[in-house]
Design a protein around this motif. Structure first.
Motif, PDB file in Angstrom:
ATOM      1  N   VAL A  70      -4.040  -4.045 -13.045  1.00  0.00           N
ATOM      2  CA  VAL A  70      -4.797  -5.271 -13.289  1.00  0.00           C
ATOM      3  C   VAL A  70      -3.883  -6.480 -13.097  1.00  0.00           C
ATOM      4  N   TYR A  71      -4.388  -7.457 -12.343  1.00  0.00           N
ATOM      5  CA  TYR A  71      -3.709  -8.749 -12.226  1.00  0.00           C
ATOM      6  C   TYR A  71      -4.379  -9.725 -13.179  1.00  0.00           C
ATOM      7  N   SER A  72      -3.562 -10.447 -13.943  1.00  0.00           N
ATOM      8  CA  SER A  72      -4.046 -11.478 -14.847  1.00  0.00           C
ATOM      9  C   SER A  72      -3.689 -12.848 -14.275  1.00  0.00           C
ATOM     10  N   LEU A  73      -4.699 -13.692 -14.082  1.00  0.00           N
ATOM     11  CA  LEU A  73      -4.435 -15.039 -13.582  1.00  0.00           C
ATOM     12  C   LEU A  73      -3.635 -15.838 -14.611  1.00  0.00           C
ATOM     13  N   ARG A  74      -3.919 -15.632 -15.879  1.00  0.00           N
ATOM     14  CA  ARG A  74      -3.204 -16.347 -16.935  1.00  0.00           C
ATOM     15  C   ARG A  74      -1.727 -15.983 -16.934  1.00  0.00           C
ATOM     16  N   GLU A  75      -1.416 -14.698 -16.773  1.00  0.00           N
ATOM     17  CA  GLU A  75      -0.017 -14.253 -16.783  1.00  0.00           C
ATOM     18  C   GLU A  75       0.606 -14.259 -15.390  1.00  0.00           C
ATOM     19  N   HIS A  76      -0.229 -14.372 -14.364  1.00  0.00           N
ATOM     20  CA  HIS A  76       0.182 -14.334 -12.962  1.00  0.00           C
ATOM     21  C   HIS A  76       1.089 -13.130 -12.685  1.00  0.00           C
ATOM     22  N   SER A  77       0.607 -11.962 -13.046  1.00  0.00           N
ATOM     23  CA  SER A  77       1.388 -10.738 -12.827  1.00  0.00           C
ATOM     24  C   SER A  77       0.464  -9.525 -12.831  1.00  0.00           C
ATOM     25  N   TRP A  78       0.964  -8.457 -12.202  1.00  0.00           N
ATOM     26  CA  TRP A  78       0.272  -7.170 -12.199  1.00  0.00           C
ATOM     27  C   TRP A  78       0.853  -6.281 -13.292  1.00  0.00           C
ATOM     28  N   ASP A  84      -9.709 -15.160 -19.228  1.00  0.00           N
ATOM     29  CA  ASP A  84      -8.747 -14.856 -18.170  1.00  0.00           C
ATOM     30  C   ASP A  84      -9.508 -14.285 -16.986  1.00  0.00           C
ATOM     31  N   TYR A  85      -9.036 -14.571 -15.790  1.00  0.00           N
ATOM     32  CA  TYR A  85      -9.636 -14.018 -14.579  1.00  0.00           C
ATOM     33  C   TYR A  85      -8.746 -12.895 -14.081  1.00  0.00           C
ATOM     34  N   LYS A  86      -9.370 -11.752 -13.798  1.00  0.00           N
ATOM     35  CA  LYS A  86      -8.601 -10.550 -13.498  1.00  0.00           C
ATOM     36  C   LYS A  86      -9.053  -9.909 -12.189  1.00  0.00           C
ATOM     37  N   VAL A  87      -8.072  -9.306 -11.516  1.00  0.00           N
ATOM     38  CA  VAL A  87      -8.330  -8.508 -10.319  1.00  0.00           C
ATOM     39  C   VAL A  87      -7.937  -7.073 -10.638  1.00  0.00           C
ATOM     40  N   LEU A  88      -8.856  -6.159 -10.429  1.00  0.00           N
ATOM     41  CA  LEU A  88      -8.575  -4.739 -10.637  1.00  0.00           C
ATOM     42  C   LEU A  88      -8.236  -4.096  -9.298  1.00  0.00           C
ATOM     43  N   ARG A 104       0.835  -1.201   0.000  1.00  0.00           N
ATOM     44  CA  ARG A 104       0.000   0.000   0.000  1.00  0.00           C
ATOM     45  C   ARG A 104       0.870   1.252   0.000  1.00  0.00           C
ATOM     46  N   GLU A 105       0.362   2.273  -0.638  1.00  0.00           N
ATOM     47  CA  GLU A 105       1.063   3.540  -0.679  1.00  0.00           C
ATOM     48  C   GLU A 105       0.485   4.487   0.362  1.00  0.00           C
ATOM     49  N   GLU A 106       1.316   5.413   0.831  1.00  0.00           N
ATOM     50  CA  GLU A 106       0.867   6.359   1.850  1.00  0.00           C
ATOM     51  C   GLU A 106      -0.206   7.287   1.291  1.00  0.00           C
ATOM     52  N   LEU A 107      -1.106   7.726   2.169  1.00  0.00           N
ATOM     53  CA  LEU A 107      -2.189   8.648   1.817  1.00  0.00           C
ATOM     54  C   LEU A 107      -3.007   8.120   0.633  1.00  0.00           C
ATOM     55  N   SER A 108      -3.297   6.845   0.670  1.00  0.00           N
ATOM     56  CA  SER A 108      -4.086   6.247  -0.405  1.00  0.00           C
ATOM     57  C   SER A 108      -4.989   5.170   0.173  1.00  0.00           C
ATOM     58  N   HIS A 109      -5.939   4.755  -0.647  1.00  0.00           N
ATOM     59  CA  HIS A 109      -6.835   3.671  -0.248  1.00  0.00           C
ATOM     60  C   HIS A 109      -7.065   2.776  -1.462  1.00  0.00           C
ATOM     61  N   ASP A 110      -7.019   1.455  -1.251  1.00  0.00           N
ATOM     62  CA  ASP A 110      -7.156   0.503  -2.341  1.00  0.00           C
ATOM     63  C   ASP A 110      -8.586  -0.028  -2.423  1.00  0.00           C
ATOM     64  N   HIS A 111      -9.072  -0.176  -3.655  1.00  0.00           N
ATOM     65  CA  HIS A 111     -10.364  -0.805  -3.914  1.00  0.00           C
ATOM     66  C   HIS A 111     -10.126  -1.914  -4.932  1.00  0.00           C
ATOM     67  N   PHE A 112     -10.641  -3.117  -4.636  1.00  0.00           N
ATOM     68  CA  PHE A 112     -10.400  -4.271  -5.489  1.00  0.00           C
ATOM     69  C   PHE A 112     -11.693  -4.741  -6.128  1.00  0.00           C
ATOM     70  N   ALA A 113     -11.560  -5.333  -7.311  1.00  0.00           N
ATOM     71  CA  ALA A 113     -12.689  -5.954  -8.002  1.00  0.00           C
ATOM     72  C   ALA A 113     -12.181  -7.213  -8.685  1.00  0.00           C
ATOM     73  N   PHE A 114     -13.081  -8.179  -8.884  1.00  0.00           N
ATOM     74  CA  PHE A 114     -12.688  -9.480  -9.433  1.00  0.00           C
ATOM     75  C   PHE A 114     -13.724  -9.947 -10.435  1.00  0.00           C
ATOM     76  N   GLY A 115     -13.251 -10.431 -11.613  1.00  0.00           N
ATOM     77  CA  GLY A 115     -14.187 -10.913 -12.613  1.00  0.00           C
ATOM     78  C   GLY A 115     -13.490 -11.674 -13.721  1.00  0.00           C
ATOM     79  N   HIS A 116     -14.271 -12.038 -14.733  1.00  0.00           N
ATOM     80  CA  HIS A 116     -13.802 -12.901 -15.834  1.00  0.00           C
ATOM     81  C   HIS A 116     -13.768 -12.133 -17.140  1.00  0.00           C
ATOM     82  N   ASP A 117     -12.602 -12.127 -17.776  1.00  0.00           N
ATOM     83  CA  ASP A 117     -12.434 -11.583 -19.122  1.00  0.00           C
ATOM     84  C   ASP A 117     -12.786 -12.710 -20.087  1.00  0.00           C
ATOM     85  N   ARG A 118     -14.021 -12.704 -20.586  1.00  0.00           N
ATOM     86  CA  ARG A 118     -14.492 -13.826 -21.391  1.00  0.00           C
ATOM     87  C   ARG A 118     -13.894 -13.842 -22.793  1.00  0.00           C
ATOM     88  N   VAL A 119     -13.454 -12.696 -23.290  1.00  0.00           N
ATOM     89  CA  VAL A 119     -12.841 -12.651 -24.619  1.00  0.00           C
ATOM     90  C   VAL A 119     -11.512 -13.394 -24.608  1.00  0.00           C
TER      91      VAL A 119
END
Length: 356
Positions: free
Chosen positions: A170-178, A148-152, A130-145
């Motif tokens: 964005v995190y890609s489950l297929r690439e396993h990276s942000w 791939d499953y992604k976390v925003l 986490r970065e200072e003076l910030s707040h994180d919001h996450f979302a999770f879903g499926h890129d059907r095209v």
């Protein structure tokens, strides 16, 4: 007598309609043969598309404990069975969302996992400090095209002038990276999210309802997971009235729930602003839970409300008759938070739970 060998295609079709539990059990009996079939990505997607297995996930607020309840074909609930989730060792865990039988969980220790609770498999995401003076919001879903499953990860930075600055990863489950997203958050004026920061995944996109401070107008913001582009639309329903409203996905439809009006509106044609239509209204307000899932016949929705302090009542609501059918589940937690529905899924069957 000769032994009859079934064609591989027929075997695949038969296995694709079986529930998760026997598939996993049979894999232990005949590892080499079943590994060739059920570990194949094409079979996993086929099984997901044909799965009629529905699971209700219940969780308590603190600590975050999970219980799984199976639903029968008659929408009857079994007994709640407690299971241990991957981040049970830490505190302040929260559910980001669920999609296609997967549940995304994270906490304030910068740990995030994508977990399949039915087969007890999960993938731990690379840590994002986490970065200072910030707040994180996450979302999770499926890129059907791209299948791939992604976390925003939407990072909100606070500024002295009251405005907000955002960055997106964005995190890609297929690439396993942000990776960083080139798109910028589209609302540049002073604004705030209406009622909640939680994004709703529906029709291949994340959705937020934003209220503009200047005139209280509501704006619908969508982030497409395949193109990774934003879309912004004015929200035509009760847009100029200061009402509590939040978005939900109900049976694949994007819906808007007005708590004060006890109304549920649906976007009948996804992406068409003029297609917002009143789906149904209730005689009492939604005091806690939004509608979560349709019954198999489509005539009822599963929802619930807070009837006393720390006492939840879950029920099927008949849309036409406007009647309630109370649901009683054994071992239900007292401090119940928002339930989630999942389908039976073999996703993450090849995951290594011990490695990121």
């Amino acid at each position: 007598m000769k032994t009859t060998h079934l064609p591989q295609e027929l075997i695949t079709q038969i296995l694709s309609i079986l529930p998760i539990k026997p598939l996993v059990r049979f894999q232990c009996v005949s590892k080499s043969w079943f590994a060739l079939i059920i570990n194949d990505s094409h079979f996993i997607n086929l099984h997901l598309s044909r799965s009629k297995e529905r699971i209700l996930i219940l969780a308590s607020s603190e600590p975050l404990d999970f219980l799984i309840v199976n639903l029968s074909n008659e929408d009857r609930f079994g007994e709640a069975v407690k299971i241990q989730h991957p981040l049970h060792h830490s505190e302040s865990n929260r559910i980001v969302d669920s999609c296609n039988g997967l549940v995304c969980i994270n906490n304030y220790n910068d740990e995030t996992v994508i977990w399949n609770p039915l087969i007890r498999k999960y993938k731990k995401l690379p840590s994002k400090p986490r970065e200072e003076l910030s707040h994180d919001h996450f979302a999770f879903g499926h890129d059907r095209v791209n299948d791939d499953y992604k976390v925003l990860r939407l990072v909100e930075f606070y500024r002295r002038d009251g405005r907000r600055k955002y960055s997106l990863e964005v995190y890609s489950l297929r690439e396993h990276s942000w990776r960083m997203v080139e798109e910028e958050w589209p609302i540049v004026e002073l604004s705030h999210f209406c009622y909640t920061y939680r994004a709703i995944f529906s029709n291949g996109a994340f959705h937020w309802m934003v209220t503009l401070v200047a005139d209280l107008k509501k704006v619908h913001v969508a982030f497409d997971l395949s193109t990774e582009k934003f879309r912004v639309h004015e929200f035509p329903v009760n847009s100029s009235i200061n009402l509590r409203v939040f978005l939900v996905d109900l049976g694949g439809w994007l819906c808007a729930v007005f708590q004060d009006l006890c109304e549920v509106w649906v976007m009948k044609e996804y992406g068409i602003v003029s297609s917002w239509t009143l789906l149904y209204a209730m005689e009492r307000a939604f005091t806690n839970y939004p509608p979560l899932v349709f019954s198999r016949d489509g005539e009822e929705v599963f929802t619930g409300e807070l009837i006393e302090s720390h006492l939840m009542e879950l029920y099927w609501y008949d849309i036409k008759k406007k009647t309630r059918r109370i649901v009683e589940i054994e071992n239900i937690p007292v401090d119940l938070i928002l339930p989630y529905f999942c389908v039976g899924s073999l996703l993450l069957l090849d995951a290594d739970n011990d490695k990121e």
